[in-house]
Design a protein around this motif. Structure first.
Motif, PDB file in Angstrom:
ATOM      1  N   HIS A 188       0.842  -1.198   0.000  1.00 16.35           N
ATOM      2  CA  HIS A 188       0.000   0.000   0.000  1.00 16.35           C
ATOM      3  C   HIS A 188       0.875   1.245   0.000  1.00 16.35           C
ATOM      4  N   ASP A 189       0.269   2.358  -0.289  1.00 19.51           N
ATOM      5  CA  ASP A 189       0.992   3.630  -0.361  1.00 19.51           C
ATOM      6  C   ASP A 189       1.406   4.145   1.010  1.00 19.51           C
ATOM      7  N   VAL A 190       0.765   3.651   2.060  1.00 28.70           N
ATOM      8  CA  VAL A 190       1.121   4.041   3.423  1.00 28.70           C
ATOM      9  C   VAL A 190       1.425   2.772   4.200  1.00 28.70           C
ATOM     10  N   HIS A 191       2.454   2.805   5.011  1.00 34.52           N
ATOM     11  CA  HIS A 191       2.891   1.611   5.724  1.00 34.52           C
ATOM     12  C   HIS A 191       2.753   1.830   7.236  1.00 34.52           C
ATOM     13  N   VAL A 192       2.088   0.889   7.895  1.00 36.30           N
ATOM     14  CA  VAL A 192       1.967   0.904   9.353  1.00 36.30           C
ATOM     15  C   VAL A 192       3.039  -0.009   9.918  1.00 36.30           C
ATOM     16  N   SER A 193       3.936   0.561  10.704  1.00 38.03           N
ATOM     17  CA  SER A 193       5.028  -0.240  11.264  1.00 38.03           C
ATOM     18  C   SER A 193       5.429   0.325  12.626  1.00 38.03           C
ATOM     19  N   PHE A 194       5.622  -0.599  13.596  1.00 40.65           N
ATOM     20  CA  PHE A 194       6.059  -0.184  14.923  1.00 40.65           C
ATOM     21  C   PHE A 194       7.557  -0.443  15.121  1.00 40.65           C
ATOM     22  N   ARG A 195       8.216  -0.899  14.069  1.00 40.23           N
ATOM     23  CA  ARG A 195       9.657  -1.087  14.129  1.00 40.23           C
ATOM     24  C   ARG A 195      10.342   0.289  14.124  1.00 40.23           C
ATOM     25  N   ARG A 196      11.157   0.524  15.110  1.00 35.14           N
ATOM     26  CA  ARG A 196      11.837   1.813  15.284  1.00 35.14           C
ATOM     27  C   ARG A 196      10.836   2.963  15.436  1.00 35.14           C
ATOM     28  N   PHE A 197       9.681   2.625  15.937  1.00 35.24           N
ATOM     29  CA  PHE A 197       8.646   3.656  16.100  1.00 35.24           C
ATOM     30  C   PHE A 197       9.008   4.622  17.229  1.00 35.24           C
ATOM     31  N   ARG A 198       8.776   5.889  16.986  1.00 33.00           N
ATOM     32  CA  ARG A 198       8.986   6.916  18.008  1.00 33.00           C
ATOM     33  C   ARG A 198       7.722   7.752  18.117  1.00 33.00           C
ATOM     34  N   LEU A 199       7.201   7.842  19.330  1.00 27.22           N
ATOM     35  CA  LEU A 199       5.991   8.623  19.554  1.00 27.22           C
ATOM     36  C   LEU A 199       6.270  10.100  19.276  1.00 27.22           C
ATOM     37  N   SER A 200       5.408  10.715  18.502  1.00 22.98           N
ATOM     38  CA  SER A 200       5.565  12.125  18.143  1.00 22.98           C
ATOM     39  C   SER A 200       4.328  12.897  18.587  1.00 22.98           C
ATOM     40  N   TRP A 201       4.528  13.790  19.552  1.00 23.80           N
ATOM     41  CA  TRP A 201       3.397  14.597  20.003  1.00 23.80           C
ATOM     42  C   TRP A 201       2.945  15.573  18.924  1.00 23.80           C
ATOM     43  N   ARG A 202       3.848  15.951  18.043  1.00 23.63           N
ATOM     44  CA  ARG A 202       3.459  16.822  16.935  1.00 23.63           C
ATOM     45  C   ARG A 202       2.495  16.102  15.994  1.00 23.63           C
ATOM     46  N   THR A 203       2.782  14.820  15.704  1.00 24.43           N
ATOM     47  CA  THR A 203       1.885  14.047  14.840  1.00 24.43           C
ATOM     48  C   THR A 203       0.523  13.865  15.496  1.00 24.43           C
ATOM     49  N   ILE A 204       0.523  13.561  16.804  1.00 26.15           N
ATOM     50  CA  ILE A 204      -0.743  13.416  17.529  1.00 26.15           C
ATOM     51  C   ILE A 204      -1.526  14.723  17.487  1.00 26.15           C
ATOM     52  N   LYS A 205      -0.814  15.834  17.675  1.00 26.38           N
ATOM     53  CA  LYS A 205      -1.478  17.136  17.604  1.00 26.38           C
ATOM     54  C   LYS A 205      -2.073  17.372  16.225  1.00 26.38           C
ATOM     55  N   ASP A 206      -1.309  17.045  15.163  1.00 31.32           N
ATOM     56  CA  ASP A 206      -1.808  17.243  13.800  1.00 31.32           C
ATOM     57  C   ASP A 206      -3.029  16.376  13.514  1.00 31.32           C
ATOM     58  N   ILE A 207      -3.054  15.172  14.077  1.00 31.08           N
ATOM     59  CA  ILE A 207      -4.215  14.291  13.907  1.00 31.08           C
ATOM     60  C   ILE A 207      -5.434  14.876  14.609  1.00 31.08           C
ATOM     61  N   TYR A 208      -5.242  15.328  15.838  1.00 30.70           N
ATOM     62  CA  TYR A 208      -6.383  15.789  16.628  1.00 30.70           C
ATOM     63  C   TYR A 208      -6.823  17.215  16.319  1.00 30.70           C
ATOM     64  N   VAL A 209      -5.999  17.968  15.568  1.00 30.05           N
ATOM     65  CA  VAL A 209      -6.483  19.279  15.110  1.00 30.05           C
ATOM     66  C   VAL A 209      -7.754  19.105  14.292  1.00 30.05           C
ATOM     67  N   VAL A 210      -7.789  18.046  13.488  1.00 28.91           N
ATOM     68  CA  VAL A 210      -9.008  17.699  12.747  1.00 28.91           C
ATOM     69  C   VAL A 210      -9.822  16.667  13.521  1.00 28.91           C
ATOM     70  N   GLY A 211      -9.152  15.739  14.190  1.00 32.45           N
ATOM     71  CA  GLY A 211      -9.840  14.634  14.841  1.00 32.45           C
ATOM     72  C   GLY A 211     -10.725  15.043  15.998  1.00 32.45           C
ATOM     73  N   ILE A 212     -10.235  15.940  16.884  1.00 29.55           N
ATOM     74  CA  ILE A 212     -11.044  16.334  18.035  1.00 29.55           C
ATOM     75  C   ILE A 212     -12.311  17.078  17.616  1.00 29.55           C
ATOM     76  N   PRO A 213     -12.213  18.067  16.713  1.00 27.93           N
ATOM     77  CA  PRO A 213     -13.469  18.671  16.239  1.00 27.93           C
ATOM     78  C   PRO A 213     -14.415  17.652  15.614  1.00 27.93           C
ATOM     79  N   SER A 214     -13.855  16.671  14.888  1.00 26.25           N
ATOM     80  CA  SER A 214     -14.704  15.643  14.290  1.00 26.25           C
ATOM     81  C   SER A 214     -15.345  14.757  15.364  1.00 26.25           C
ATOM     82  N   ILE A 215     -14.560  14.401  16.397  1.00 23.98           N
ATOM     83  CA  ILE A 215     -15.108  13.616  17.504  1.00 23.98           C
ATOM     84  C   ILE A 215     -16.222  14.388  18.200  1.00 23.98           C
TER      85      ILE A 215
END
Length: 459
Positions: free
Chosen positions: A226-253
C-alpha cells in the motif's frame, strides 16, 4: 498492484467526476450494507418485544458516542495522511497511520472501562421500567467492552482510503456487516441449538462482526502493498503528529459526539410525551441511515481527493470535486426525501409498529425528511472543512444544527404546543440555520485560502 505514483496521479490528474464515483461507490455500497444491518438488527430486536426495541433505542446515544470517537480519530488520520501524500512527505504519512492505531487502542480502553463499570446509571436517566433498563445495560456493556474491533478496523479502513484505495475498506465493512446480519437471528432467537439471548445476542453479533473485520483489515494492511505503511519497528511517539491528527480529529469527535448529546436531550424531551415518542425517534435514526449513509460514503471518497489537491495546491480540481460532490449528495437526499414522504407507514411497519407508533411516526417521518436537502449541502461543506484542516468549522456547524438550534427549538415547541407532532419541526429549522452558517464559513475559507492556491498550470 498500482504503484504509489499511479495512485497519486489518479487523485491529482484523473477526471473528477469518474474519480469521485470510483472512490466513493465502494464506500457508498458498504455504507448501504451498514444501513441494512441497522434495519435488520432493529427488526429482529423488535420481534423480541417493543420493550427490547425501546432498550436498544435508548442505548443508541452511547453506541453513537463510541462510533464518534472511532470515526473522529480516523478522520483526523485520513486528513493528515492525504495532505502529507499530496505534499510528497511519505515518512510523515506513514507516521500518521501508525500513530492512528495507537490512538484507536487507547480510546478503546476508555470505553471498555465505561462499559464494565459505569453504563447502568445512563439508562436510569430516561426510564423507570427495570426490564428496559436491564436490557439496555446488557446491550451497551457488551458493545463497549469488546469495541476494540471497531476502533482498530475503522482506523485501518480510513488509512487505506486516504491513499485512494476504496476497495479493501469496502470489503472490511461488508465482512463486518454481513457477519452481523447472519449472526443476529441465530443469537437473538437461539437457532441451531444455541440459547436465545435476546438483546445480548444482538450485541454479541455486533462485536463479532467488528472483530472479524478488524482481523481481515490487519492482515491486509500488514501483508499487502500500500501507499502508506503501518510499522512499529523503530517507532517513536511524536506529540506533533498526535497534535496534527487531533487538530481535525477532536473537532470531528466532538462534532459526531454532539449527536449523542442531542439524542439524549431529545429522548428526555420526547419521554415527557410517551415511550412510543422516543421509540419513534430511534426508529427514525435507523431509517434515515439508508439516506445518510450513502452520502457519508460519498464523503469518504471526497475527503482524500479534496485533501490531496489542497496539499498539491490545485484549486481548480479541488473546487470541481466539491461542486460535483454537492450535486451527487443532493440527488441522494432528494430520493430519500421522496420515499419518506410517500411511504412512511410502510417504513414503520418494518418494526412491527403498534397503532400508537404509527400515529406518532407517520407525521414525524414526513416532517423530519424536509431537512434532507439542506443537510446534503451542509455535510459536503463539512467534508471540505475537514479536508483542508479546518475541523473547527465543521464543529461549529454541528453545534448549530444539533445543539444550539435543534434542542432549544424542540424544547420550545414541546413546551409551547404540548403536542409531540410539532417537536419534529425542530429538525428542518436547525438544518436551515446550520446551512447558512456553513455557507458563511465556506465563503470565508474560499476568500482567505482557497482562491489563493496555485494551480498546476500556474506552477
Amino acid at each position: 498492484m498500482e504503484t504509489q505514483e499511479t495512485r497519486q496521479n489518479k487523485m491529482g490528474t484523473a477526471p473528477i467526476l469518474p474519480l469521485i464515483f470510483s472512490m466513493s461507490l465502494p464506500a457508498m455500497f458498504s455504507m448501504l450494507v451498514q444501513a441494512l444491518y441497522n434495519i435488520v438488527d432493529s427488526y429482529f430486536v423488535a420481534q423480541v418485544s417493543e420493550k427490547a426495541l425501546a432498550a436498544v433505542s435508548l442505548a443508541f446515544p452511547l453506541q453513537n458516542l463510541l462510533i464518534a470517537f472511532a470515526v473522529g480519530t480516523a478522520v483526523g488520520v485520513t486528513s493528515l495522511i492525504s495532505r502529507r501524500l499530496g505534499q510528497g512527505l511519505q515518512e510523515e504519512a506513514n507516521a500518521a497511520a501508525t500513530h492512528g492505531i495507537l490512538l484507536a487502542v487507547a480510546t478503546w480502553v476508555l470505553f471498555a472501562l465505561y462499559g464494565a463499570f459505569f453504563s447502568t446509571p445512563f439508562f436510569h436517566l430516561f426510564e423507570t421500567d427495570p426490564e428496559i433498563i436491564q436490557m439496555g445495560d446488557t446491550y451497551i456493556s457488551i458493545c463497549c467492552i469488546f469495541s476494540f474491533g471497531v476502533f482498530v478496523e475503522i482506523c485501518l479502513e480510513r488509512t487505506l482510503q486516504a491513499t485512494g484505495n476504496m476497495i479493501w475498506p469496502m470489503i472490511f465493512q461488508l465482512i463486518g456487516a454481513v457477519t452481523n446480519i447472519i449472526m443476529d437471528p441465530i443469537l437473538i432467537f437461539g437457532w441451531f441449538g444455541l440459547p436465545a439471548m435476546g438483546v445480548a445476542g444482538a450485541a454479541i453479533a455486533t462485536v463479532m462482526g467488528q472483530i472479524l473485520a478488524m482481523v481481515v483489515a490487519a492482515l491486509v494492511v500488514t501483508f499487502g502493498k500500500h501507499d502508506v505503511h503501518v510499522s512499529f519497528r523503530r517507532f517513536r511517539l511524536s506529540w506533533r503528529t498526535i497534535k496534527d491528527i487531533y487538530v481535525v480529529g477532536i473537532p470531528s469527535i466532538v462534532m459526531q459526539s454532539i449527536g449523542t448529546v442531542m439524542t439524549m436531550a431529545l429522548n428526555g424531551i420526547l419521554s415527557g410525551f410517551s415511550t412510543a415518542a422516543y421509540t419513534v425517534f430511534g426508529i427514525y435514526f435507523k431509517l434515515q441511515s439508508f439516506v445518510f449513509m450513502p452520502v457519508f460514503g460519498l464523503n469518504q471518497g471526497l475527503l482524500p481527493i479534496l485533501g490531496y489537491n489542497y496539499g498539491a495546491r490545485n484549486r481548480k480540481r479541488m473546487m470541481t470535486a466539491f461542486r460535483d460532490g454537492c450535486a451527487i449528495a443532493l440527488v441522494i437526499m432528494a430520493a430519500g426525501m421522496a420515499v419518506f414522504l410517500a411511504a412512511p407507514q410502510w417504513l414503520l411497519s418494518i418494526f412491527n409498529a403498534s397503532a400508537e407508533l404509527l400515529e406518532i411516526g407517520i407525521p414525524a417521518l414526513r416532517i423530519i425528511c424536509t431537512c434532507f436537502l439542506f443537510a446534503a449541502l451542509g455535510i459536503v461543506c463539512s467534508t471540505l472543512f475537514q479536508a483542508v484542516g479546518k475541523g473547527v468549522y465543521s464543529l461549529i456547524v454541528s453545534l448549530m444544527r444539533q445543539l444550539a438550534v435543534l434542542v432549544p427549538a424542540a424544547w420550545i415547541l414541546a413546551k409551547v404546543t404540548q403536542q409531540v407532532v410539532f417537536v419534529w419541526w425542530a429538525f428542518p429549522i436547525a438544518e436551515c440555520v446550520s446551512l447558512v452558517v456553513s455557507l458563511l464559513f465556506f465563503l470565508r475559507l474560499y476568500n482567505k485560502e482557497i482562491k489563493h492556491l496555485e494551480t498546476i498550470q500556474e506552477r
